[in-house]
Enzyme design. Structure first.
Site, mmCIF file in Angstrom:
data_model
loop_
_atom_site.group_PDB
_atom_site.id
_atom_site.type_symbol
_atom_site.label_atom_id
_atom_site.label_comp_id
_atom_site.label_asym_id
_atom_site.label_seq_id
_atom_site.Cartn_x
_atom_site.Cartn_y
_atom_site.Cartn_z
ATOM 1 N N HIS A 32 0.837 -1.207 0.000
ATOM 2 C CA HIS A 32 0.000 0.000 0.000
ATOM 3 C C HIS A 32 0.874 1.259 0.000
ATOM 4 C CE1 HIS A 32 -3.129 -2.558 2.410
ATOM 5 N NE2 HIS A 32 -3.522 -2.509 1.154
ATOM 6 N N LYS A 56 -17.622 -6.391 7.794
ATOM 7 C CA LYS A 56 -16.309 -6.952 8.145
ATOM 8 C C LYS A 56 -15.814 -6.402 9.465
ATOM 9 C CE LYS A 56 -13.382 -8.154 4.184
ATOM 10 N NZ LYS A 56 -12.324 -7.563 3.378
ATOM 11 N N ARG A 105 -2.252 -6.340 -8.051
ATOM 12 C CA ARG A 105 -1.199 -7.308 -7.742
ATOM 13 C C ARG A 105 -1.129 -8.420 -8.781
ATOM 14 N NH1 ARG A 105 -3.389 -7.721 -1.777
ATOM 15 N NH2 ARG A 105 -5.166 -7.171 -3.064
ATOM 16 N N SER A 143 -3.027 -7.565 3.338
ATOM 17 C CA SER A 143 -3.219 -7.385 4.775
ATOM 18 C C SER A 143 -3.597 -8.710 5.421
ATOM 19 C CB SER A 143 -4.326 -6.364 5.036
ATOM 20 O OG SER A 143 -3.957 -5.120 4.528
#
Ligand code: ADP
Length: 175
Positions: A32, A56, A105, A143
């Site tokens: 990030h 979440k 990614r 993460s």
């Protein structure tokens, strides 16, 4: 003369390019941070936006995530950190921004990000999403994978910024 000066300042303001880098950042990773630094070189201002996902429950609460990001971006003058509980396009209207930055990614990111970009463009046709490729050395970082390592006390050096390693390990241990 006074009037001319005012007009000059006003034109510059309307041309200011503010980009929003949204995500959950639970916690911020070196992947990030790399995207943030590179974006800060391209845009006048970058707002890192921690978005609230009511479905979440994260490791860090929203304010803690904001503080961690502030800590590791404090030397970047044109980077600000905020959080928002609502639609990204609404936040962007408030801030007069039309650019969303996303990091990519792998091909697996593409489908989801493509759908989100189309959705945001449908909600507000003025909004464009700009994709930045991850650097190869960060391409495997997420993460969630870092949290999996930290929970069992594994080494996370090089995965998250050094300044927050202890906070991530401590929080993960107390889960
Ligand atoms: P994560 O997938 O790690 O939980 P977020 O949901 O917070 O991350 O992602 C915010 C943005 O950062 C997304 O655009 C995501 O694709 C991007 N991103 C996440 N990890 C990386 C990385 N290692 N390199 C480049 N971009 C990344």
């Amino acid at each position: 003369m006074g009037k001319q000066l005012f007009a000059f300042i006003d034109t510059r303001r309307t041309k200011m390019k503010i980009a929003i880098y949204p995500g959950s950042f639970d916690p911020i990773t070196n992947g990030h941070l790399d995207i943030i630094k590179r974006s800060a070189k391209v845009f006048d201002e970058v707002i890192v936006l921690v978005l609230v996902n009511p479905n979440k429950k994260g490791l860090f609460d929203i304010d803690e995530r904001v503080k961690l990001i502030e800590k590791v971006t404090s030397s970047l003058e044109n980077v600000k950190v905020e959080s928002y509980n609502g639609l990204l396009v609404d936040f962007m209207k408030e801030r007069n921004s039309r650019v969303i930055i996303k990091g990519l990614r792998a091909i697996s990111d593409f489908e989801y990000e493509f759908q989100m970009a189309l959705m945001n463009n449908k909600l507000d046709p003025n909004v464009e999403t700009i994709f930045m490729m991850t650097r190869a050395e960060y391409s495997y970082l997420s993460s969630s994978s870092i949290k999996q390592v930290a929970v069992f006390g594994g080494c996370i050096k090089g995965l998250v910024p050094d300044e927050i390693i202890n906070e991530v390990l401590l929080k993960s241990k107390n889960l």
